[in-house]
Scaffold this motif. Structure first.
Motif, PDB file in Angstrom:
ATOM      1  N   ASN A 349       0.799  -1.169   0.026  1.00 32.30           N
ATOM      2  CA  ASN A 349       0.032   0.067  -0.108  1.00 32.30           C
ATOM      3  C   ASN A 349       0.785   1.267   0.095  1.00 32.30           C
ATOM      4  O   ASN A 349       2.019   1.027  -0.069  1.00 32.30           O
ATOM      5  N   VAL A 350       0.213   2.396  -0.076  1.00 31.67           N
ATOM      6  CA  VAL A 350       1.110   3.907  -0.108  1.00 31.67           C
ATOM      7  C   VAL A 350       1.801   3.846   1.010  1.00 31.67           C
ATOM      8  O   VAL A 350       3.011   4.319   1.109  1.00 31.67           O
ATOM      9  N   VAL A 351       1.248   3.818   2.253  1.00 32.54           N
ATOM     10  CA  VAL A 351       2.209   3.912   3.398  1.00 32.54           C
ATOM     11  C   VAL A 351       3.194   3.137   3.650  1.00 32.54           C
ATOM     12  O   VAL A 351       4.398   3.452   3.829  1.00 32.54           O
ATOM     13  N   MET A 352       3.146   2.055   3.099  1.00 31.14           N
ATOM     14  CA  MET A 352       4.076   0.959   3.120  1.00 31.14           C
ATOM     15  C   MET A 352       5.197   1.331   2.138  1.00 31.14           C
ATOM     16  O   MET A 352       6.547   1.099   2.427  1.00 31.14           O
ATOM     17  N   LEU A 353       4.727   1.907   1.045  1.00 26.61           N
ATOM     18  CA  LEU A 353       5.964   2.131   0.027  1.00 26.61           C
ATOM     19  C   LEU A 353       6.778   3.372   0.596  1.00 26.61           C
ATOM     20  O   LEU A 353       7.759   3.493   0.498  1.00 26.61           O
ATOM     21  N   LEU A 354       6.042   4.261   1.304  1.00 23.89           N
ATOM     22  CA  LEU A 354       6.955   5.328   1.977  1.00 23.89           C
ATOM     23  C   LEU A 354       8.025   4.802   2.744  1.00 23.89           C
ATOM     24  O   LEU A 354       9.088   5.230   3.052  1.00 23.89           O
ATOM     25  N   SER A 355       7.626   3.862   3.735  1.00 19.28           N
ATOM     26  CA  SER A 355       8.363   3.298   4.568  1.00 19.28           C
ATOM     27  C   SER A 355       9.609   2.255   3.871  1.00 19.28           C
ATOM     28  O   SER A 355      10.655   2.343   4.725  1.00 19.28           O
ATOM     29  N   ALA A 356       9.064   1.746   2.914  1.00 20.74           N
ATOM     30  CA  ALA A 356       9.999   1.265   2.242  1.00 20.74           C
ATOM     31  C   ALA A 356      11.185   1.874   1.515  1.00 20.74           C
ATOM     32  O   ALA A 356      12.392   1.692   1.268  1.00 20.74           O
ATOM     33  N   LEU A 357      10.770   3.023   1.063  1.00 19.27           N
ATOM     34  CA  LEU A 357      11.673   3.795   0.471  1.00 19.27           C
ATOM     35  C   LEU A 357      12.740   4.429   1.328  1.00 19.27           C
ATOM     36  O   LEU A 357      14.085   4.710   1.297  1.00 19.27           O
ATOM     37  N   GLU A 358      12.348   4.760   2.765  1.00 21.86           N
ATOM     38  CA  GLU A 358      13.127   5.121   3.947  1.00 21.86           C
ATOM     39  C   GLU A 358      14.080   4.134   4.043  1.00 21.86           C
ATOM     40  O   GLU A 358      15.161   4.359   4.499  1.00 21.86           O
ATOM     41  N   SER A 359      13.456   2.883   4.196  1.00 25.56           N
ATOM     42  CA  SER A 359      14.415   1.527   4.628  1.00 25.56           C
ATOM     43  C   SER A 359      15.711   1.556   3.467  1.00 25.56           C
ATOM     44  O   SER A 359      16.716   1.285   3.806  1.00 25.56           O
ATOM     45  N   LEU A 360      15.220   1.782   2.346  1.00 21.45           N
ATOM     46  CA  LEU A 360      16.082   1.838   1.262  1.00 21.45           C
ATOM     47  C   LEU A 360      17.125   2.737   1.326  1.00 21.45           C
ATOM     48  O   LEU A 360      18.224   2.500   0.948  1.00 21.45           O
ATOM     49  N   PHE A 361      16.853   4.048   1.661  1.00 18.43           N
ATOM     50  CA  PHE A 361      17.862   4.982   1.730  1.00 18.43           C
ATOM     51  C   PHE A 361      18.579   4.599   3.150  1.00 18.43           C
ATOM     52  O   PHE A 361      19.602   4.718   3.019  1.00 18.43           O
TER      53      PHE A 361
END
Length: 470
Positions: A349-361
């Motif tokens: 979902n969208v909220v999880m996408l934001l968390s995934a991008l932060e984790s990738l960073f």
């Protein structure tokens, strides 16, 4: 949120910003002042955004459940201040025979959850001064939390002034921190309390500025975290003790004495940290050292069950083997899931996408720092700087505790926010260990050397029997 929020929130924000501008010159200098109001603004935005997301995206959730329960206490105060006070001091062992108390307590869903009820009571007190307006309560939570974060920033700025801008980004402007750490939630309160605790420890034991208000604030901070999320203290306390002892060791001028004393201080710090953690756990049997693995397993099973029932984003670390050996085997996967997951391909979902991008960073930034310093330089930097070691010990211990017991990405993104600033600060210092002050010292050394050489040349000219051309 209702029309009352739309009317009262702007009025209260005028007061809050007026106080912020009044406080600003007292807690900033010319280098840090530019971050104060922007940092506060993103906290306020986060507080309001959390409410909107829970209302229009999740259609309910913890923040509104807390609000409903605190409203019961507010209503009790409106009926009878005495009854309201009784609810504030009531525990799960209240007497059901007290009909007037039972009428309210029986409608408080989190009455038997001590940690949640503690936050609800805090909000109930705030509601007396805000007409029980959800958004205003959330903004006050965000403001109190920001006071702790700002003092955390001041602490690390004092240690690493050359990292001023980057420290502000790492502490004040991390998306998940200012979002999930700003609303009417447990995480908002504990985040601010952790910031205050680190600030007070640094002032009292490292800067050695003994102050009764600082002692009181330190005790309050520990008490608040203990009441809401005791596992944060279990991760933080040993790291703080080690930080203080290693700072004392670092200040020993004699190299031989320092090498002899440091292992002793580390051993003493370890003993005190273990003893303190044991005592903290004794206050809550679920987190005593002999039952903590059972608590982790029970929490993981419950969150997994709830996630599966609600269609949440579940992750797994393998079988539920929470023996000592099993916990050790889960350590690296648990730390990895907290720091670097969800991966982009795990997004639902969208909220999880934001968390995934932060984790990738975080993953890419970690690899970049290791690449720039090299493995030897990376670990040498950790060994040489007690503050970096403190940040990493807390971040890693906390990541393990959260990762091994959560099993749900939606909860994990909230639970992990206390450790994110510390992990980022450690990486920043490892990447840029020296600043302008070091360069200034080197320039002064060069100038002094040049002046010495010039003076020597002058003396030589004066004493030379043969005149020398200029």
């Amino acid at each position: 949120m209702t029309w009352i929020d739309l009317i009262l929130t702007p009025l209260y924000l005028l007061v809050f910003y007026g106080l912020a501008y009044y406080i600003k010159p007292r807690v900033t200098n010319k280098h840090t002042a530019k971050h104060f109001i922007p940092g506060y603004t993103v906290k306020i935005i986060g507080a309001i955004a959390v409410g909107l997301v829970y209302q229009f995206y999740y259609s309910g959730g913890d923040t509104f459940n807390f609000y409903k329960d605190s409203t019961r206490i507010y209503q009790a105060f409106m009926e009878s201040p005495v009854l309201g006070v009784k609810l504030l001091f009531a525990t799960e062992r209240y007497d059901p025979e007290t009909a007037e108390l039972y009428a309210y307590a029986s409608r408080i869903a989190f009455f038997y959850d001590a940690s949640s009820y503690f936050v609800i009571k805090l909000a109930a007190v705030v509601s007396l001064f805000t007409f029980n307006t959800y958004t205003v309560i959330a903004c006050i939570f965000a403001s109190v939390s920001y006071s702790g974060l700002w003092n955390l920033y001041r602490t690390f700025y004092r240690l690493y002034p050359h990292l001023n801008k980057y420290l502000a980004y790492s502490i004040l402007f991390v998306p998940s921190v200012f979002f999930w750490g700003s609303g009417y939630l447990k995480d908002t309160v504990t985040l601010g309390a952790v910031g205050w605790a680190v600030y007070c420890v640094h002032q009292l034991f490292i800067e050695r500025k003994m102050s009764f208000p600082l002692v009181i604030m330190l005790l309050i901070s520990f008490y608040v975290v203990y009441m809401i999320k005791i596992y944060i203290i279990i991760s933080l306390f040993p790291a703080l003790v080690l930080w203080v002892f290693l700072q004392y060791s670092k200040n020993i001028k004699n190299t031989f004495v320092r090498y002899v004393v440091t292992p002793v201080l580390m051993l003493l710090a370890g003993v005190l940290g273990f003893y303190g953690t044991q005592k903290i756990g004794e206050g809550n049997h679920r987190y005593s050292l002999d039952r903590i693995s059972y608590t982790a397993e029970a929490t993981a099973r419950w969150l997994t069950y709830v996630s599966e029932q609600q269609g949440g984003s579940v992750y797994t670390l393998g079988d539920f083997d929470y023996s000592t050996a099993g916990m050790i085997r889960k350590a690296l996967p648990a730390i990895n899931v907290t720091l670097f997951r969800p991966y982009v391909w795990e997004v639902k979902n969208v909220v999880m996408l934001l968390s995934a991008l932060e984790s990738l960073f975080l993953l890419l930034f970690t690899l970049y720092v290791v690449y720039k310093r090299g493995l030897y330089g990376f670990f040498r930097g950790i060994k040489d700087d007690p503050t970096v070691l403190f940040c990493l010990i807390f971040a890693i211990a906390f990541s393990f505790a959260v990762g091994v017991s959560t099993y749900n990405f939606g909860s994990l993104v909230r639970y992990k926010i206390p450790m994110l600033p510390f992990y980022l600060i450690a990486l920043l210092v490892l990447l840029k260990p020296h600043g302008k002050r070091v360069l200034v010292k080197r320039r002064r050394k060069v100038v002094r050397l040049a002046e010495t050489e010039k003076a020597s040349s002058t003396v030589f000219r004066a004493n030379s029997p043969i005149p020398l051309r200029s």
